[in-house]
Design a protein around this motif. Structure first.
Motif, short mmCIF file in Angstrom:
data_model
loop_
_atom_site.label_atom_id
_atom_site.label_comp_id
_atom_site.label_asym_id
_atom_site.label_seq_id
_atom_site.Cartn_x
_atom_site.Cartn_y
_atom_site.Cartn_z
N ASP A 1 0.85 -1.19 0.00
CA ASP A 1 0.00 0.00 0.00
C ASP A 1 0.88 1.24 0.00
OD1 ASP A 1 -2.53 -1.16 -0.04
OD2 ASP A 1 -2.56 -1.45 2.13
N GLN A 2 0.57 2.19 -0.87
CA GLN A 2 1.33 3.42 -0.93
C GLN A 2 0.39 4.59 -1.14
OE1 GLN A 2 4.12 4.79 -0.40
NE2 GLN A 2 5.62 3.13 -0.24
N ALA A 3 0.93 5.80 -1.01
CA ALA A 3 0.18 7.02 -1.27
C ALA A 3 1.17 8.09 -1.72
CB ALA A 3 -0.59 7.46 -0.03
N ILE A 4 0.67 9.28 -1.98
CA ILE A 4 1.45 10.36 -2.55
C ILE A 4 1.75 11.42 -1.48
CG2 ILE A 4 1.42 12.23 -4.24
CD1 ILE A 4 1.68 9.45 -5.47
N SER A 5 2.95 11.99 -1.56
CA SER A 5 3.36 13.08 -0.68
C SER A 5 3.79 14.30 -1.49
CB SER A 5 4.54 12.65 0.20
OG SER A 5 4.15 11.81 1.26
N ILE A 6 3.74 15.44 -0.84
CA ILE A 6 4.27 16.68 -1.38
C ILE A 6 5.42 17.12 -0.48
CG2 ILE A 6 3.81 19.10 -1.93
CD1 ILE A 6 2.32 17.19 -3.76
N SER A 7 6.57 17.40 -1.07
CA SER A 7 7.74 17.86 -0.32
C SER A 7 8.13 19.26 -0.77
CB SER A 7 8.93 16.91 -0.55
OG SER A 7 8.65 15.62 -0.08
N THR A 8 8.71 20.00 0.16
CA THR A 8 9.25 21.31 -0.15
C THR A 8 10.60 21.46 0.54
OG1 THR A 8 8.76 23.69 -0.19
CG2 THR A 8 8.11 22.46 1.78
N THR A 9 11.22 22.61 0.42
CA THR A 9 12.50 22.82 1.06
C THR A 9 12.32 22.88 2.58
OG1 THR A 9 12.24 25.18 0.63
CG2 THR A 9 13.61 23.92 -0.90
N ARG A 10 13.41 22.72 3.30
CA ARG A 10 13.36 22.66 4.76
C ARG A 10 12.71 23.91 5.34
NH1 ARG A 10 19.28 21.10 6.77
NH2 ARG A 10 18.20 21.34 8.76
N GLY A 11 11.91 23.69 6.36
CA GLY A 11 11.24 24.80 7.03
C GLY A 11 9.90 25.16 6.44
N ASN A 12 9.53 24.52 5.33
CA ASN A 12 8.25 24.78 4.68
C ASN A 12 8.00 26.28 4.51
OD1 ASN A 12 5.69 24.42 3.57
ND2 ASN A 12 4.70 23.96 5.52
N PRO A 13 8.88 26.95 3.75
CA PRO A 13 8.76 28.41 3.62
C PRO A 13 7.45 28.87 2.99
CG PRO A 13 10.28 27.53 1.99
CD PRO A 13 9.99 26.42 2.95
N LEU A 14 6.79 28.00 2.23
CA LEU A 14 5.54 28.37 1.58
C LEU A 14 4.33 28.12 2.48
CD1 LEU A 14 6.27 26.87 -1.97
CD2 LEU A 14 6.54 29.24 -1.21
N LYS A 15 4.57 27.57 3.67
CA LYS A 15 3.51 27.32 4.66
C LYS A 15 2.39 26.46 4.08
CE LYS A 15 5.85 29.99 7.36
NZ LYS A 15 6.77 29.36 8.34
N ILE A 16 2.76 25.37 3.44
CA ILE A 16 1.77 24.47 2.84
C ILE A 16 1.27 23.50 3.89
CG2 ILE A 16 1.44 22.64 1.12
CD1 ILE A 16 3.56 24.10 -0.58
#
Length: 278
Positions: A125-140
């Motif tokens: 079983d798998q699913a999808i992730s969203i990653s960003t740069t460290r600290g999540n500067p876009l506040k997602i």
């Protein structure tokens, strides 16, 4: 281990074509006849090693990861020598149909459409992730926060399809969609994220979690579009033998042990073959 050298090594090794597992020819008799195989006495598997910890290339150039170990275990139980072809995902299904390899072992997501083309064995079983740069500067913190963002994803796979579904969902809500940029593999997508060429990257949950553990990127969304993952085989005879090997592993506990080692969720119940009859 730093991310960038490992990713660069993985991308570079695609040019090498074939990687052969270091294993002696098995002494036992295989239940799979040579007529069902691409190469006598060998289980040839395609893999895209840009998804640590599931499949990747270490700094010595060796294939590592849960799916690599799973493929080797299946080959051993079938009394076959494992051999890996390192190739981009976009070439895998055409290559299977052309008889270039016996199995796609790269964590291919199961769809009914794909099951009409090849024999599929759901095991994970798998699913999808969203990653960003460290600290999540876009506040997602939610999918709506992706509105107007540039996203990197591997071309031609389930993940690209889901990125386009996310884009449509945003547009249908009257929001700006995604600026989708496709790359030959996930290594290149994450390199683009590191370089600031995209704002987020889309991958499977296991890989995004691994990158976050390493401190390289931050996983800001996960569990999106949960879907079973499968092995894909070129013919029914081989697929049935592989299913038996996997169910034997389930029965003796080695299957669960491997999944627990990598923190991955296996499917519930036995492994069965879904695909064209015959």
């Amino acid at each position: 281990m730093k991310l960038l050298p490992a990713l660069v090594s993985a991308s570079a090794l695609f040019l090498c074509g074939v990687g052969v597992a270091q294993a002696q020819a098995p002494a036992c008799k295989s239940p799979v006849p040579d007529s069902a195989l691409t190469k006598k006495g060998t289980l040839v598997m395609s893999v895209n090693p840009t998804l640590p910890p599931m499949q990747f290339v270490d700094q010595s150039g060796a294939l590592k990861g849960m799916r690599v170990e799973l493929g080797e275990a299946i080959a051993k139980r079938l009394c076959l020598t494992p051999e890996y072809v390192r190739i981009e995902f976009s070439a895998m299904i055409p290559g299977l149909q052309a008889g270039r390899w016996d199995v796609i072992n790269t964590g291919i997501f199961y769809t009914e459409e794909r099951a009409k083309l090849m024999q599929m064995l759901i095991y994970e079983d798998q699913a999808i992730s969203i990653s960003t740069t460290r600290g999540n500067p876009l506040k997602i913190t939610k999918p709506e926060d992706l509105s107007g963002k540039s996203i990197g994803v591997e071309i031609g796979g389930f993940e690209e399809r889901k990125a386009r579904e996310l884009d449509k969902q945003l547009v249908d809500k009257g929001m700006k969609g995604l600026n989708i940029r496709t790359f030959e593999n996930f290594a290149m997508a994450f390199q683009a994220l590191r370089a600031g060429q995209v704002e987020v990257a889309l991958s499977i949950d296991s890989t995004a979690e691994e990158f976050q553990k390493r401190g390289d990127f931050e996983r800001v969304l996960h569990g999106l579009f949960p879907t079973p993952v499968a092995l894909a085989a070129k013919n029914r005879e081989l697929a049935e033998a592989m299913a038996k090997a996997l169910n034997d592993m389930k029965a003796d506990g080695s299957f669960q042990k491997l999944f627990d080692q990598y923190g991955v969720k296996p499917i519930d119940g036995p492994v069965s073959v879904k695909g064209p009859a015959g």
